[in-house]
Design a protein around this motif. Structure first.
Motif, short mmCIF file in Angstrom:
data_model
loop_
_atom_site.label_atom_id
_atom_site.label_comp_id
_atom_site.label_asym_id
_atom_site.label_seq_id
_atom_site.Cartn_x
_atom_site.Cartn_y
_atom_site.Cartn_z
N PRO A 174 0.81 -1.21 -0.13
CA PRO A 174 0.04 0.09 0.15
C PRO A 174 0.77 1.24 0.18
CG PRO A 174 -0.93 -1.69 1.59
CD PRO A 174 0.65 -2.23 1.18
N ASP A 175 2.03 1.35 0.60
CA ASP A 175 2.98 2.36 0.55
C ASP A 175 3.32 2.72 -0.63
OD1 ASP A 175 2.55 2.73 3.70
OD2 ASP A 175 4.27 1.40 3.93
N LEU A 176 3.55 1.88 -1.74
CA LEU A 176 4.01 1.94 -3.12
C LEU A 176 2.61 2.22 -4.11
CD1 LEU A 176 6.70 -0.79 -3.42
CD2 LEU A 176 6.81 1.80 -2.57
N ALA A 177 1.45 2.38 -3.35
CA ALA A 177 0.60 2.86 -4.53
C ALA A 177 0.54 4.18 -5.05
CB ALA A 177 -0.97 2.89 -3.62
N PHE A 178 0.11 4.06 -6.23
CA PHE A 178 0.33 5.45 -7.19
C PHE A 178 -0.72 6.37 -6.77
CE2 PHE A 178 -0.39 7.99 -10.88
CZ PHE A 178 0.47 8.12 -11.34
N ASP A 179 -0.10 7.65 -6.53
CA ASP A 179 -0.96 8.82 -6.21
C ASP A 179 -1.44 9.38 -7.01
OD1 ASP A 179 -1.95 10.89 -4.57
OD2 ASP A 179 -0.01 11.94 -4.52
N LEU A 180 -3.00 9.36 -7.08
CA LEU A 180 -3.61 9.96 -8.31
C LEU A 180 -4.31 11.24 -7.73
CD1 LEU A 180 -5.93 6.77 -9.38
CD2 LEU A 180 -4.34 7.91 -10.88
N TRP A 181 -4.20 11.56 -6.84
CA TRP A 181 -4.47 12.87 -6.32
C TRP A 181 -4.13 14.01 -7.14
CZ3 TRP A 181 -8.47 15.27 -4.89
CH2 TRP A 181 -8.55 16.62 -4.27
N PRO A 182 -2.87 14.09 -7.66
CA PRO A 182 -2.65 15.22 -8.58
C PRO A 182 -3.21 15.21 -10.04
CG PRO A 182 -0.67 14.25 -7.69
CD PRO A 182 -1.71 13.24 -7.20
N VAL A 183 -3.91 13.99 -10.31
CA VAL A 183 -4.52 14.02 -11.47
C VAL A 183 -6.14 14.48 -11.48
CG1 VAL A 183 -5.55 12.27 -13.04
CG2 VAL A 183 -3.36 11.69 -12.16
N PHE A 184 -6.53 14.51 -10.14
CA PHE A 184 -8.20 14.67 -10.12
C PHE A 184 -8.09 15.91 -8.97
CE2 PHE A 184 -8.48 10.15 -10.44
CZ PHE A 184 -8.98 10.13 -11.80
N GLU A 185 -7.00 16.76 -8.81
CA GLU A 185 -6.99 17.61 -7.64
C GLU A 185 -7.84 18.95 -8.46
OE1 GLU A 185 -4.04 20.47 -4.94
OE2 GLU A 185 -3.23 19.22 -6.50
N THR A 186 -7.45 19.33 -9.61
CA THR A 186 -8.17 20.45 -10.22
C THR A 186 -8.79 19.79 -11.49
OG1 THR A 186 -6.13 21.65 -10.11
CG2 THR A 186 -7.56 22.48 -11.63
N PRO A 199 -11.41 -1.43 -4.09
CA PRO A 199 -10.61 -0.28 -3.41
C PRO A 199 -10.23 0.88 -4.35
CG PRO A 199 -9.88 -2.26 -2.57
CD PRO A 199 -10.85 -2.76 -4.01
N LEU A 200 -9.93 0.55 -5.54
CA LEU A 200 -9.43 1.48 -6.54
C LEU A 200 -10.56 2.55 -6.94
CD1 LEU A 200 -7.48 2.80 -8.48
CD2 LEU A 200 -8.09 0.99 -10.03
N MET A 201 -11.96 1.75 -7.33
CA MET A 201 -13.12 2.42 -7.43
C MET A 201 -13.36 3.35 -6.32
SD MET A 201 -14.19 0.84 -10.68
CE MET A 201 -16.02 0.47 -10.11
N THR A 202 -13.41 2.94 -5.18
CA THR A 202 -13.81 3.91 -4.15
C THR A 202 -13.00 4.97 -3.86
OG1 THR A 202 -14.70 1.84 -3.01
CG2 THR A 202 -14.22 3.73 -1.75
N ALA A 203 -11.57 4.79 -4.06
CA ALA A 203 -10.62 5.74 -3.77
C ALA A 203 -10.85 6.76 -4.94
CB ALA A 203 -9.11 5.44 -3.93
N VAL A 204 -11.02 6.58 -6.20
CA VAL A 204 -11.10 7.47 -7.17
C VAL A 204 -12.64 8.28 -7.17
CG1 VAL A 204 -11.74 7.78 -9.62
CG2 VAL A 204 -9.73 6.11 -9.01
N ARG A 205 -13.51 7.38 -6.66
CA ARG A 205 -14.85 8.16 -6.37
C ARG A 205 -14.56 9.35 -5.16
NH1 ARG A 205 -19.66 5.64 -8.17
NH2 ARG A 205 -19.46 3.61 -8.77
N ASP A 206 -13.81 8.82 -4.35
CA ASP A 206 -13.58 10.04 -3.27
C ASP A 206 -12.73 11.36 -3.57
OD1 ASP A 206 -14.83 8.47 -1.29
OD2 ASP A 206 -12.86 7.45 -0.52
#
Length: 317
Positions: A174-186, A199-206
């Motif tokens: 989990p510590d090596l998971a890709f950080d998608l937040w910069p993709v969706f921040e704006t 889990p991926l779908m839930t994270a992207v929804r959030d």
């Protein structure tokens, strides 16, 4: 919704696409043209032993002579993928419902694709379509545990596709998971399509809660909503119209049991996400497991493809 036409198709290829993932190519035995499909479409296949399962098409929609699917062998699922991977070989014939689409690629100025594991299948079809037609710009984030578990790496390395792909392998850490937040921040004008593990779908929804809802598209096939749980027990069902009475065993869905007792039930995704198999509940205590119904709708309806019950269930069927 009417049932899709049934096709008798021959398996012309059955080979590994990655570790634990099998590719199947299906064609008409006489070489006839197949019903067309749009990017994101899926087919339902009657598998050995009786169950029907749904799989996304991953080939270019411009191809009219074949359907291509990739199936992850999931020993924790309901057994459909294990039957398909272990028992179906080139030369076998399968009953296949003509394509349907609940994950359509809508017109947009740009696209962001997020795929996890076997979730690459519908998105690969979309990418192939965009490249073939000179469509709008896109970028794919393809996330898997290891390179050996990533399907279609050769296709994604094509010079027309590779510059638009980010591959990431977290080795199960989990510590090596890709950080998608910069993709969706704006938020942008792009439409986002996501398919993969829950889990991926839930994270992207959030992370996309501040994006316009019309720009967000999720494909939930294979998230395990119908998979058996440790607390599952058999329960009785009565169909009010026909009077049929039967027990739904652990590992069997209400939908499968209804079909086995002569009930005709429209369905499509069979994963609790499309709403096609909505059935009115007359009496009983449903155990809702779908991703479709609102709390108010659950008072009188259920999705029989994934949900179960805690008591005698009486259905309007």
């Amino acid at each position: 919704m009417e049932s899709a036409p049934i096709l008798e198709l021959r398996v012309t290829r059955a080979e590994p696409a990655a570790h634990g993932i099998q590719l199947f190519e299906l064609r008409d035995p006489a070489g006839a043209r197949l019903p067309g499909f749009e990017p994101g479409a899926h087919i339902a296949i009657d598998l050995p032993g009786g169950p029907t399962r749904t799989y996304s098409l991953c080939n270019d929609p411009a191809e009219t002579d074949r359907y291509v699917i990739a199936v992850k062998r999931d020993t924790a699922g309901r057994g459909g993928s294990v039957r398909l991977v272990d028992e179906v070989q080139a030369g076998h014939t399968l009953r296949v419902q003509a394509p349907r689409n609940q994950f359509a690629l809508v017109p947009a100025p740009a696209y962001v694709f997020v795929a996890g594991g076997i979730g690459i299948t519908p998105i690969l079809s979309m990418i192939r379509h965009l490249v073939a037609t000179g469509g709008p710009p896109f970028h794919l984030y393809y996330l898997t545990r290891t390179p050996t578990m990533a399907a279609f790496l050769q296709e994604l390395s094509d010079p027309a596709i590779a510059p638009h792909v980010t591959l990431h392998h977290d080795e199960g850490d989990p510590d090596l998971a890709f950080d998608l937040w910069p993709v969706f921040e704006t938020p942008s004008r792009a439409h986002m399509y996501c398919c993969g593990p829950r889990p991926l779908m839930t994270a992207v929804r959030d992370m996309t809660g501040h994006w316009p809802s019309s720009a967000l598209h999720f494909e939930d096939f294979g998230t395990g909503l119908a998979a058996p749980r440790a607390e599952d027990v058999p329960f009785p069902v009565r169909l009010a119209r026909s009077g049929a009475m039967f027990e739904v065993a652990v590992g069997t869905t209400i939908l499968e049991a209804m079909r086995a007792h002569g009930a005709t039930v429209p369905s499509s995704c069979e994963s609790g996400t499309c709403g096609t198999c909505r059935t009115r509940v007359i009496a009983g205590d449903p155990d809702h497991r779908d991703l479709v119904l609102t709390p108010a709708e659950r008072n009188f309806n259920m999705m029989v493809c994934v949900s179960r019950a805690r008591s005698l269930l009486v259905l309007d069927a």
